[in-house]
Design a protein around this motif. Structure first.
Motif, PDB file in Angstrom:
ATOM      1  N   TYR A 123       0.811  -1.214   0.000  1.00  0.00           N
ATOM      2  CA  TYR A 123       0.000   0.000   0.000  1.00  0.00           C
ATOM      3  C   TYR A 123       0.846   1.268   0.000  1.00  0.00           C
ATOM      4  O   TYR A 123       0.357   2.353  -0.296  1.00  0.00           O
ATOM      5  CB  TYR A 123      -0.957   0.011   1.194  1.00  0.00           C
ATOM      6  N   PHE A 128      -2.629   7.752  -3.181  1.00  0.00           N
ATOM      7  CA  PHE A 128      -3.583   8.071  -2.115  1.00  0.00           C
ATOM      8  C   PHE A 128      -4.448   9.297  -2.429  1.00  0.00           C
ATOM      9  O   PHE A 128      -5.146   9.799  -1.564  1.00  0.00           O
ATOM     10  CB  PHE A 128      -2.843   8.262  -0.780  1.00  0.00           C
ATOM     11  N   ALA A 134      -7.177   5.639  -0.449  1.00  0.00           N
ATOM     12  CA  ALA A 134      -6.601   6.186   0.786  1.00  0.00           C
ATOM     13  C   ALA A 134      -7.181   5.476   2.009  1.00  0.00           C
ATOM     14  O   ALA A 134      -6.445   5.117   2.934  1.00  0.00           O
ATOM     15  CB  ALA A 134      -6.857   7.680   0.875  1.00  0.00           C
ATOM     16  N   THR A 138      -5.017   3.054   4.382  1.00  0.00           N
ATOM     17  CA  THR A 138      -4.958   3.364   5.808  1.00  0.00           C
ATOM     18  C   THR A 138      -5.385   2.156   6.642  1.00  0.00           C
ATOM     19  O   THR A 138      -4.776   1.843   7.664  1.00  0.00           O
ATOM     20  CB  THR A 138      -5.840   4.592   6.131  1.00  0.00           C
ATOM     21  N   HIS A 141      -2.629  -0.305   6.647  1.00  0.00           N
ATOM     22  CA  HIS A 141      -1.544   0.181   7.504  1.00  0.00           C
ATOM     23  C   HIS A 141      -1.880  -0.017   8.986  1.00  0.00           C
ATOM     24  O   HIS A 141      -1.027  -0.454   9.767  1.00  0.00           O
ATOM     25  CB  HIS A 141      -1.262   1.656   7.217  1.00  0.00           C
ATOM     26  N   ILE A 142      -3.120   0.280   9.369  1.00  0.00           N
ATOM     27  CA  ILE A 142      -3.533   0.100  10.763  1.00  0.00           C
ATOM     28  C   ILE A 142      -3.462  -1.373  11.151  1.00  0.00           C
ATOM     29  O   ILE A 142      -2.956  -1.720  12.222  1.00  0.00           O
ATOM     30  CB  ILE A 142      -4.954   0.666  10.982  1.00  0.00           C
TER      31      ILE A 142
END
Length: 169
Positions: A123, A128, A134, A138, A141-142
């Motif tokens: 990612y 983004f 986006a 995100t 990523h979290i």
């Protein structure tokens, strides 16, 4: 059956677990375990329980007859042996299930770690500017951030669980 009888008779006599425990000189948790079927009283405590509840042992064990037997203690011991065997089998079954759940958890953690390692955070190269990308980036990523911090602790817990639930020879 014994667990249900203890609880029913105790309540019918208007006793709390604590009051019954005091009469038998045991802790309240012991009464609770008996009533939940997690353990059974030994023959001496079963006789004391019978006296404390003013109920024949045969009634506690689930028999309909109230006539005392000649070999009452021997019969009680045999019935307690059967109850202990059933409890032991139940505990072995639970231990086996827990053992395989811990193994499965460890495997899943290792597989997810391998996938994250080989994907190498794809990612990060995404555009983004698009709101949907986006949000998805995100979210990835979290997940990765949380997984990297929590997975080692959970993996250690799973390994400890595997060791503690393994079958002892």
């Amino acid at each position: 059956m014994l667990s249900e009888n203890i609880k029913t008779i105790r309540k019918a006599k208007g006793l709390t677990q604590q009051e019954l425990a005091l009469k038998l000189n045991v802790v309240r948790q012991t009464i609770s375990k008996w009533e939940q079927g997690l353990s059974v009283p030994d023959s001496e405590l079963l006789l004391a329980l019978s006296e404390a509840l003013e109920t024949p042992v045969s009634t506690l064990l689930g028999e309909a007859s109230t006539e005392p037997e000649a070999n009452d203690l021997k019969a009680i011991s045999q019935k307690l042996e059967v109850l202990n065997l059933q409890l032991s089998r139940k505990q072995q079954s639970r231990r086996k299930i827990a053992h395989w759940l811990f193994i499965s958890l460890a495997i899943v953690i290792v597989l997810i770690t391998a996938v994250l390692f080989f994907l190498d955070s794809p990612y990060l190269g995404w555009n983004f500017n698009d709101p949907e990308t986006a949000v998805l980036g995100t979210a990835f990523h979290i997940f990765e951030w949380a997984f990297v911090r929590v997975a080692p602790i959970v993996l250690i817990g799973a390994i400890v669980g595997i060791i503690m639930t393994r079958r002892k020879c």
